[in-house]
Motif scaffolding. Structure first.
Motif, PDB file in Angstrom:
ATOM      1  N   LEU A   1       6.102  -0.555  -8.051  1.00 15.65           N
ATOM      2  CA  LEU A   1       5.105   0.173  -9.004  1.00 15.65           C
ATOM      3  C   LEU A   1       5.474   1.542  -8.905  1.00 15.65           C
ATOM      4  CD1 LEU A   1       2.047  -1.517  -7.751  1.00 15.65           C
ATOM      5  CD2 LEU A   1       2.917  -1.618  -9.857  1.00 15.65           C
ATOM      6  N   ILE A   2       6.240   2.220  -8.308  1.00 16.04           N
ATOM      7  CA  ILE A   2       6.442   3.660  -8.269  1.00 16.04           C
ATOM      8  C   ILE A   2       7.873   4.009  -8.972  1.00 16.04           C
ATOM      9  CG2 ILE A   2       5.278   4.539  -6.341  1.00 16.04           C
ATOM     10  CD1 ILE A   2       7.740   4.269  -4.693  1.00 16.04           C
TER      11      ILE A   2
ATOM     12  N   GLN B   1      -3.391  -3.957  -7.997  1.00 13.58           N
ATOM     13  CA  GLN B   1      -3.456  -2.578  -7.893  1.00 13.58           C
ATOM     14  C   GLN B   1      -4.699  -2.264  -7.630  1.00 13.58           C
ATOM     15  OE1 GLN B   1      -1.557  -1.247 -11.785  1.00 13.58           O
ATOM     16  NE2 GLN B   1      -0.824   0.377 -10.530  1.00 13.58           N
ATOM     17  N   SER B   2      -5.888  -3.125  -8.024  1.00 17.06           N
ATOM     18  CA  SER B   2      -6.997  -2.545  -7.981  1.00 17.06           C
ATOM     19  C   SER B   2      -7.612  -3.513  -6.387  1.00 17.06           C
ATOM     20  CB  SER B   2      -8.249  -2.984  -9.116  1.00 17.06           C
ATOM     21  OG  SER B   2      -7.894  -4.205  -9.559  1.00 17.06           O
ATOM     22  N   VAL B   3      -7.064  -4.432  -6.345  1.00 13.57           N
ATOM     23  CA  VAL B   3      -7.508  -5.121  -4.997  1.00 13.57           C
ATOM     24  C   VAL B   3      -6.883  -4.921  -3.770  1.00 13.57           C
ATOM     25  CG1 VAL B   3      -7.905  -7.424  -3.971  1.00 13.57           C
ATOM     26  CG2 VAL B   3      -8.179  -7.327  -6.202  1.00 13.57           C
TER      27      VAL B   3
ATOM     28  N   LYS C   1     -12.194   3.602  -1.576  1.00 13.64           N
ATOM     29  CA  LYS C   1     -11.252   2.486  -1.783  1.00 13.64           C
ATOM     30  C   LYS C   1     -11.854   1.503  -0.913  1.00 13.64           C
ATOM     31  CE  LYS C   1      -8.406  -0.196  -3.508  1.00 13.64           C
ATOM     32  NZ  LYS C   1      -8.290  -0.698  -4.683  1.00 13.64           N
TER      33      LYS C   1
ATOM     34  N   PHE D   1     -11.736  -2.562   0.426  1.00 12.47           N
ATOM     35  CA  PHE D   1     -10.897  -3.798   0.490  1.00 12.47           C
ATOM     36  C   PHE D   1     -11.875  -4.995   0.770  1.00 12.47           C
ATOM     37  CE2 PHE D   1      -7.505  -0.707   1.283  1.00 12.47           C
ATOM     38  CZ  PHE D   1      -6.768  -1.116   0.326  1.00 12.47           C
TER      39      PHE D   1
ATOM     40  N   LYS E   1      -0.945   5.610  -1.201  1.00 12.42           N
ATOM     41  CA  LYS E   1      -0.596   4.622  -2.138  1.00 12.42           C
ATOM     42  C   LYS E   1      -1.472   4.734  -3.410  1.00 12.42           C
ATOM     43  CE  LYS E   1       0.570   0.644   0.381  1.00 12.42           C
ATOM     44  NZ  LYS E   1       0.257  -0.718   1.055  1.00 12.42           N
TER      45      LYS E   1
ATOM     46  N   GLY F   1      -0.118   5.990  -7.323  1.00  8.23           N
ATOM     47  CA  GLY F   1      -0.118   5.193  -8.254  1.00  8.23           C
ATOM     48  C   GLY F   1      -0.349   3.410  -8.012  1.00  8.23           C
ATOM     49  N   ILE F   2      -0.030   3.287  -6.733  1.00  5.91           N
ATOM     50  CA  ILE F   2       0.188   1.847  -6.396  1.00  5.91           C
ATOM     51  C   ILE F   2      -1.105   1.038  -6.371  1.00  5.91           C
ATOM     52  CG2 ILE F   2       0.952   0.319  -4.444  1.00  5.91           C
ATOM     53  CD1 ILE F   2       2.998   2.567  -3.740  1.00  5.91           C
ATOM     54  N   LEU F   3      -2.066   2.018  -5.861  1.00  4.31           N
ATOM     55  CA  LEU F   3      -3.307   1.390  -6.077  1.00  4.31           C
ATOM     56  C   LEU F   3      -4.314   1.956  -6.925  1.00  4.31           C
ATOM     57  CD1 LEU F   3      -4.142   0.647  -2.155  1.00  4.31           C
ATOM     58  CD2 LEU F   3      -3.624  -0.829  -3.938  1.00  4.31           C
ATOM     59  N   ILE F   4      -5.537   1.175  -7.413  1.00  2.13           N
ATOM     60  CA  ILE F   4      -6.321   1.922  -8.151  1.00  2.13           C
ATOM     61  C   ILE F   4      -7.785   2.172  -7.053  1.00  2.13           C
ATOM     62  CG2 ILE F   4      -7.877   1.906 -10.367  1.00  2.13           C
ATOM     63  CD1 ILE F   4      -5.786   0.075 -11.354  1.00  2.13           C
TER      64      ILE F   4
END
Lengths: 258, 326
Positions: A95-96, A254-256, B11, B13, B68, B72-75
């Motif tokens: 992803l990077i 990415q969102s989870v 964030k 989880f 992260k 940009g790995i996680l939103i």
């Protein structure tokens, strides 16, 4: 594409670091493949034909499916190994990087050992074609090429779907093997030899029948329906939702989080 | 507008909870219990171009989650983040060209082949032009002293050598921001020194903004003027390291070995803790000076041994953790 070829070279380099292991696995793959082959041979030794399909007709069918499967296992192994990518956390790394995610996943792994199966499936294909008295026309040749391509496409699609499941469950599901290995074993035979339910399932749900049943009938001259020439193309349409589902999965990851 | 602006990022989880044991594993196979964990809560900070920021906190505090999100790995579940006018997870492909990330615990190098091959591949991944690539590579080889190790298969390298190659690999595309997630974990003193000096150098010469997470406080002391301390997902302190040090500068750590029981109450004693063979006591030497304190307790108990330590950054962090109860 340039990137893919470059990674391919890297994988070859890495594999060649372990010569002995490579040779042994290569040889064992040959044995595995021939065991499948001999099952079919001994089957026909006893029965002569299955529902009107002769040995070489079945071998043609078998080699096409094996070709598609081995091709995918060799060259897009990264998708097949997707659960490992997620578990080890290497997916974060993808992803990077400023590249398409799917291409990177494909580049992630390459199994040269499975190449032996690919070669063998082509050998069996040639053996079958030599022994079948097909009156070749351009359309028939085209059909055969489309069959080979769609065989690759269908396993590509199934691998993609299985990979998308990994986003949900992390670990690859055994369900996948039902569709790949199970489906593969069934599709090695002309699907028409099975009962109606099977045919329907492998036409509508997983379109194996479009890979090597309907077009096969045309190539073998068992049907004159020229529409069958184009049926392998349906498999490519089936790929579209597979891509969409995979991309959705990646976004969800990415969102989870992991 | 600052170079990096993080506003109110949270964030959450969803994690499945289960007890240990086979029976519970089977049970949870059929019915999972989920709980929501807030990894980071309402985090905001700004970083200017060319800064080195130490991002510290205990394990599980949310450091890696923040890194992260920033890479940009996680939103994040909520909040905004603008880095160099881009939102990392929205402009992923464009954004990641400008950043380099080193995960100390994970390798990006190919295990079985020399690091140089990985570098060559990265050249294509990042679309670096040949001339620029050769220049950057030469520069990195020189600065990180990679000349002799770059042609060996990575699996034959020591951890320190490998980490130097990792860092080089993350900088081939000349990023503007470098995220270092525990870059010195497990390294020996010499390798640590090389890594630190290198980070300092590229920060100075190329104005690379560095965000560094670590558990090794000497990393922070050597590199970062500013720290952000995070605990339980919240920012607890954001400011100069020196200021934090001054605040605690008068603290003395006293380790007493004794068999007697000590009961003492006095102004200036910050904390008292029983250990296996004595006590750990922290005092504020501005309120009670050391000799007075030792006098006082030597009247009460028989001291077998005593050790006095000045404040150091590790202790500051420990006392900060205590203060915030994390």
């Amino acid at each position: 594409m340039k990137l893919y070829i470059k990674t391919l070279k890297m994988h070859i380099k890495a594999t060649l670091e372990y010569k002995a292991s490579f040779i042994i696995s290569f040889l064992s793959q040959i044995l595995v493949f021939f065991s499948y082959y001999f099952i079919i041979l001994s089957l026909f030794d006893k029965f002569g034909n299955i529902k009107g399909f002769t040995l070489y007709e079945v071998l043609l069918c078998f080699s096409i499916i094996q070709f598609g499967f081995s091709f995918c296992e060799t060259f897009i192994r990264g998708i097949d190994q997707f659960d490992k990518l997620i578990i080890k956390g290497d997916f974060d790394r993808l992803l990077i990087r400023p590249q398409n995610i799917l291409i990177q996943v494909i580049c992630y792994d390459l199994d040269l050992v499975k190449m032996s199966r690919l070669v063998q499936s082509l050998i069996v294909l040639v053996i079958a074609l030599i022994n079948l008295n097909i009156e070749w026309t351009i359309l028939k040749l085209l059909t055969l090429i489309l069959m080979l391509l769609s065989a690759i496409a269908i396993f590509f699609g199934i691998f993609l779907l299985a990979a998308a499941f990994c986003f949900l469950t992390v670990q690859g599901l055994e369900v996948r093997n039902l569709f790949t290995d199970g489906g593969k074993h069934i599709a090695q035979y002309p699907i028409g030899v099975f009962n109606k339910g099977f045919v329907l399932f492998f036409t509508v749900i997983i379109p194996y029948a479009f890979v090597n049943y309907y077009p096969l009938l045309y190539v073998l001259g068992k049907s004159n329906n020229t529409f069958y020439v184009l049926t392998p193309l349906i498999v490519f349409i089936y790929l579209i939702p597979c891509f969409i589902i995979f991309n959705k999965g990646a976004k969800r990851y990415q969102s989870v989080g992991n | 507008m600052s170079f990096i602006e993080v506003n109110n990022i949270s964030k959450t989880f969803k994690v499945s909870v289960r007890q240990s044991g086979l029976k519970n594993a089977v049970k949870s196979f059929f019915k999972r219990n989920y709980k929501y964990v807030e990894a980071v809560k309402d985090i905001s900070f700004k970083v200017e171009k060319g800064e080195i920021v130490g991002y510290i906190g205990p394990n599980g505090a949310g450091k890696s989650t923040t890194i992260k999100i920033l890479s940009g790995i996680l939103i994040p579940s909520s909040g905004t983040c603008k880095i160099n006018k881009m939102t990392p997870w929205e402009h992923r492909k464009e954004y990641v060209k400008k950043i380099g990330v080193v995960f100390g615990q994970r390798s990006q190098l190919w295990w079985d082949i020399p690091a140089e091959d990985t570098f060559d591949l990265l050249k294509d991944v990042y679309d670096i032009n040949e001339e620029e690539y050769q220049k950057t590579k030469k520069d990195l080889i020189e600065k990180l002293n990679l000349k002799d190790i770059i042609h060996m298969p990575v699996r034959q390298l020591s951890l320190g050598q490998r980490m130097r190659c990792e860092i080089a690999a993350s900088l081939l595309h000349s990023p503007e921001i470098l995220f270092l997630d525990e870059p010195t974990i497990g390294l020996d003193a010499t390798s640590k020194k090389i890594v630190r000096e290198f980070v300092k150098k590229i920060n100075k010469e190329k104005k690379v903004t560095v965000i560094l997470t670590t558990h090794d406080m000497s990393d922070i002391e050597a590199l970062a003027k500013r720290i952000i301390l995070i605990g339980k997902g919240r920012i607890l302190y954001d400011g100069y390291l020196r200021k934090l040090k001054n605040k605690y500068d008068n603290n003395k750590y006293i380790n007493i070995i004794t068999n007697d029981k000590l009961t003492i109450k006095h102004k200036g004693i910050i904390s008292k803790e029983k250990t296996k063979d004595g006590y750990n006591i922290i005092i504020d030497s501005k309120i009670i000076n050391l000799s007075d304190f030792l006098n006082l307790i030597s009247k009460k108990i028989k001291i077998e041994d005593v050790e006095v330590e000045n404040e150091n950054i590790d202790n500051i962090i420990v006392s900060l953790y205590k203060e915030y109860e994390i």
